[in-house]
Design an enzyme around this catalytic site. Structure first.
Site, mmCIF file in Angstrom:
data_model
loop_
_atom_site.group_PDB
_atom_site.id
_atom_site.type_symbol
_atom_site.label_atom_id
_atom_site.label_comp_id
_atom_site.label_asym_id
_atom_site.label_seq_id
_atom_site.Cartn_x
_atom_site.Cartn_y
_atom_site.Cartn_z
ATOM 1 N N SER A 233 0.904 -1.290 -0.017
ATOM 2 C CA SER A 233 0.070 0.098 -0.071
ATOM 3 C C SER A 233 0.862 1.203 0.024
ATOM 4 C CB SER A 233 -0.972 -0.225 1.184
ATOM 5 O OG SER A 233 -0.363 -0.258 2.256
ATOM 6 N N HIS A 263 -1.935 -8.893 1.914
ATOM 7 C CA HIS A 263 -1.668 -7.679 2.362
ATOM 8 C C HIS A 263 -2.505 -7.596 3.724
ATOM 9 C CE1 HIS A 263 0.272 -4.036 3.406
ATOM 10 N NE2 HIS A 263 -0.151 -3.215 2.289
ATOM 11 N N ARG A 318 3.580 -5.660 16.748
ATOM 12 C CA ARG A 318 2.116 -5.204 16.546
ATOM 13 C C ARG A 318 1.309 -6.307 17.382
ATOM 14 N NH1 ARG A 318 1.911 -3.368 10.544
ATOM 15 N NH2 ARG A 318 3.096 -5.486 10.370
ATOM 16 N N ASP A 364 -1.798 -9.103 11.642
ATOM 17 C CA ASP A 364 -3.261 -9.544 11.424
ATOM 18 C C ASP A 364 -3.718 -10.710 12.069
ATOM 19 O OD1 ASP A 364 -3.854 -7.339 9.526
ATOM 20 O OD2 ASP A 364 -2.672 -8.681 7.766
HETATM 21 N N1 NMX Z 1 1.200 -19.936 5.231
HETATM 22 C C1 NMX Z 1 1.638 -20.863 4.015
HETATM 23 N N2 NMX Z 1 2.504 -20.623 3.201
HETATM 24 C C2 NMX Z 1 3.349 -19.497 3.385
HETATM 25 C C3 NMX Z 1 2.962 -18.607 4.387
HETATM 26 C C4 NMX Z 1 1.882 -18.919 5.399
HETATM 27 N N3 NMX Z 1 1.491 -18.301 6.413
HETATM 28 N N4 NMX Z 1 4.031 -17.444 4.546
HETATM 29 C C5 NMX Z 1 4.664 -17.977 3.129
HETATM 30 N N5 NMX Z 1 4.221 -19.017 2.935
HETATM 31 C C6 NMX Z 1 4.747 -19.687 1.574
HETATM 32 C C7 NMX Z 1 4.580 -18.571 0.380
HETATM 33 O O1 NMX Z 1 3.289 -18.470 -0.162
HETATM 34 C C8 NMX Z 1 5.494 -18.905 -0.668
HETATM 35 O O2 NMX Z 1 5.156 -20.228 -1.179
HETATM 36 P P1 NMX Z 1 5.407 -20.384 -2.827
HETATM 37 O O3 NMX Z 1 6.925 -20.092 -2.862
HETATM 38 O O4 NMX Z 1 4.848 -21.831 -2.982
HETATM 39 O O5 NMX Z 1 4.788 -19.150 -3.638
HETATM 40 C C9 NMX Z 1 6.815 -19.228 0.302
HETATM 41 O O6 NMX Z 1 6.155 -19.534 1.629
HETATM 42 C C10 NMX Z 1 7.886 -18.397 0.480
HETATM 43 O O7 NMX Z 1 7.280 -17.102 0.966
HETATM 44 P P2 NMX Z 1 7.982 -16.343 2.251
HETATM 45 O O8 NMX Z 1 9.294 -15.742 1.417
HETATM 46 O O9 NMX Z 1 8.170 -16.826 3.316
HETATM 47 O O10 NMX Z 1 7.112 -15.090 2.095
HETATM 48 P P3 NMX Z 1 6.823 -13.732 1.154
HETATM 49 O O11 NMX Z 1 7.643 -12.899 1.563
HETATM 50 O O12 NMX Z 1 6.705 -14.191 -0.184
HETATM 51 O O13 NMX Z 1 5.362 -13.314 1.575
HETATM 52 C C11 NMX Z 1 3.512 -13.009 3.257
HETATM 53 C C12 NMX Z 1 5.113 -12.723 2.708
HETATM 54 C C13 NMX Z 1 2.915 -12.313 4.297
HETATM 55 C C14 NMX Z 1 2.721 -12.528 1.678
HETATM 56 C C15 NMX Z 1 3.270 -14.684 3.216
HETATM 57 O O14 NMX Z 1 3.993 -14.926 4.586
HETATM 58 C C16 NMX Z 1 1.807 -14.776 3.418
HETATM 59 O O15 NMX Z 1 1.142 -14.806 2.411
HETATM 60 N N6 NMX Z 1 1.466 -15.017 4.663
HETATM 61 C C17 NMX Z 1 0.057 -15.106 4.921
HETATM 62 C C18 NMX Z 1 -0.934 -13.995 4.342
HETATM 63 C C19 NMX Z 1 -0.757 -12.828 5.614
HETATM 64 O O16 NMX Z 1 -0.615 -12.973 6.725
HETATM 65 N N7 NMX Z 1 -0.647 -11.538 5.019
HETATM 66 C C20 NMX Z 1 -0.619 -10.402 5.902
HETATM 67 C C21 NMX Z 1 0.810 -9.781 5.986
HETATM 68 C C22 NMX Z 1 0.836 -8.572 6.913
HETATM 69 N N8 NMX Z 1 -0.057 -7.363 6.382
HETATM 70 O O17 NMX Z 1 -0.715 -6.972 7.213
HETATM 71 O O18 NMX Z 1 -0.050 -6.831 5.262
HETATM 72 C C1 MLT Z 2 2.283 -4.054 6.760
HETATM 73 O O1 MLT Z 2 1.760 -3.303 7.896
HETATM 74 O O2 MLT Z 2 2.174 -3.108 5.720
HETATM 75 C C2 MLT Z 2 2.306 -5.304 6.538
HETATM 76 O O3 MLT Z 2 2.833 -5.842 7.649
HETATM 77 C C3 MLT Z 2 2.970 -5.480 5.066
HETATM 78 C C4 MLT Z 2 4.514 -5.308 4.949
HETATM 79 O O4 MLT Z 2 5.317 -4.641 5.662
HETATM 80 O O5 MLT Z 2 5.207 -5.586 3.964
#
Ligand code: NMX
Ligand code: MLT
Length: 426
Positions: A233, A263, A318, A364
């Site tokens: 964002s 996100h 957080r 979250d």
């Molecule tokens: N559950 C299952 N798989 C996961 C998770 C999880 N919580 N976190 C990462 N992975 C997977 C990810 O999908 C990826 O798989 P692939 O290579 O098959 O695409 C692999 O692990 C490597 O990902 P990472 O390098 O650990 O994480 P990345 O930096 O790409 O993504 C997030 C970060 C936050 C997008 C990821 O951890 C995720 O999808 N978490 C669950 C959704 C979430 O909680 N999002 C909120 C973030 C915070 N916010 O408020 O914005």
């Molecule tokens: C945020 O607060 O924007 C999330 O934790 C995601 C991020 O920092 O990439």
């Protein structure tokens, strides 16, 4: 000139000069390298942006203008806004000045309600919220002054005028959406005697006999305010802002990114998952049952929402703050108990999945359970709450970017053929 504008003028001018000097003397120094993995991997870890409002060290989490989050959890969102914009917490006079400016700008144009009322009844609250912001674009002071030929040195001040005008209106817009979209009755008029977050709670109309919900919302609006410059964002908004699009365009663009499940929307997904767990097991499950359910989620190809982070490698501070709040005020709540039990079990599961870089909870993972406890049970609305808070960070970053005179964002993209060519030449 109001106190905030006067202070910022004195703060920003030397900062802009310092940056110009830094660029002149050290502009060609290399600070980051890029690997092929990063080119295809969402630029993870590439240091190619500047953000002075906050930093997120992987082993510490959010630090706003040099102050760790745990020192800020008792503050008002307005105090955090002042901190984000200026680099220091306001004294009583400075806070009163900012609050007075917000109050003077809180009147929402009536056409916003007409636009929102014309949207389909089942529109996502985030689509409604971002539409409301965008449809007010004609009010932009920046756009008006730009068309009148203001100088570059005035850009930050005009952007700040838009920032305050927008932020002041968000609680009423967000509360209106909540009440209309979820059949809660007529909108509730704002109470100008209340502070920014207390007024929001008042307009949501959920009642708060012991003041706990107001306390939670104040914390919520502080915790989500900013998370450095590279999250989807903030980065999207900064890119749009860099084209000298005004903040109505830039903020709504950024918040459209927050509406994605990886996100901000993860907060609604997260509570959905917790409720699913409780429904499946008829209440808070045992650790063994939870572990099995976590594996089932992963094996079905889904993510466990609320866990993992692109930058963090520890439990998000957080989340810690929400957990502490929950333990103090809603420890007996079944939904909160499951959040707490998930925290005991899920990192151990995710640690066994090699590709997952961060097995710990992010912001979250716990917030939804607390909102649910106080009667805000409509998951689809949760990202709007996140947005009201994140607007503080996004708009501050935009003001600072204008004060620094940052240019239009335009990284170089490359085709796969080029990448292959680089491999041959290694
Ligand atoms: N559950 C299952 N798989 C996961 C998770 C999880 N919580 N976190 C990462 N992975 C997977 C990810 O999908 C990826 O798989 P692939 O290579 O098959 O695409 C692999 O692990 C490597 O990902 P990472 O390098 O650990 O994480 P990345 O930096 O790409 O993504 C997030 C970060 C936050 C997008 C990821 O951890 C995720 O999808 N978490 C669950 C959704 C979430 O909680 N999002 C909120 C973030 C915070 N916010 O408020 O914005
Ligand atoms: C945020 O607060 O924007 C999330 O934790 C995601 C991020 O920092 O990439």
């Amino acid at each position: 000139m109001p106190i905030l504008q006067e202070k910022l003028a004195a703060i920003y001018a030397p900062q802009r000069d310092e940056i110009r000097q830094l660029l002149k003397e050290h502009g060609d120094q290399v600070v980051s390298q890029v690997t092929i993995k990063q080119v295809y991997g969402g630029m993870r870890g590439v240091k190619g942006l500047v953000c002075d409002t906050s930093v997120v060290p992987p082993d510490k989490g959010l630090i706003i203008r040099g102050i760790e989050l745990k020192e800020l959890t008792e503050k008002l969102p307005e105090e955090i806004y002042y901190l984000l914009l200026s680099g220091h917490l306001p004294n009583a006079e400075e806070l009163a000045d900012l609050q007075a400016q917000l109050k003077a700008n809180m009147n929402v144009p009536s056409y916003v309600w007409d636009v929102l009322s014309a949207m389909p009844a089942d529109s996502h609250p985030m689509a409604m919220f971002n539409t409301a912001i965008l449809c007010m674009q004609k009010e932009s002071i920046f756009a008006k002054r730009y068309n009148e030929g203001m100088t570059k040195d005035e850009y930050w001040d005009a952007t700040l005028a838009d920032a305050i005008a927008i932020v002041a209106k968000l609680p009423e817009i967000a509360a209106w959406i909540y009440r209309k979209r979820f059949g809660k009755g007529d909108p509730i008029a704002p109470n100008p005697d209340l502070d920014w977050s207390a007024n929001y709670v008042h307009m949501l109309g959920l009642g708060d006999p012991n003041g706990e919900f107001t306390k939670l919302m104040r914390l919520y609006l502080v915790l989500h305010s900013d998370h450095e410059g590279g999250n989807v964002s903030a980065y999207s908004a900064a890119t749009v802002n860099s084209a000298l699009s005004d903040l109505y365009y830039a903020l709504s663009a950024g918040l459209n990114g927050l509406a994605g499940p990886l996100h901000g929307l993860a907060n609604q997904e997260c509570l959905k998952w917790i409720i699913e767990v409780n429904e499946k097991f008829g209440g808070a499950p045992t650790p063994e049952e939870l572990e099995k359910f976590a594996w089932e989620t992963l094996e079905s190809g889904k993510v466990i929402p609320g866990y993992g982070h692109a930058v963090l490698r520890i439990t998000d501070p957080r989340f810690d703050a929400f957990l502490a709040f929950g333990k103090e005020y809603c420890g007996a709540d079944d939904v909160f108990k499951t959040v707490s039990n998930v925290f005991d079990v899920v990192p151990g599961v995710l640690r066994q999945v090699q590709k997952i870089a961060d097995p710990w909870p992010n912001v979250d993972a716990g917030s939804g359970a607390l909102l649910y406890h106080y009667g805000l049970t409509e998951f689809d609305y949760y990202t709007v709450l996140f947005s009201v808070s994140r607007a503080l960070g996004i708009t501050s970053q935009a003001v600072v970017a204008r004060a620094y005179g940052l240019p239009i964002t335009r990284p170089k993209s490359v085709p796969t053929t080029w990448v292959k060519g680089q491999i041959k030449s290694e």
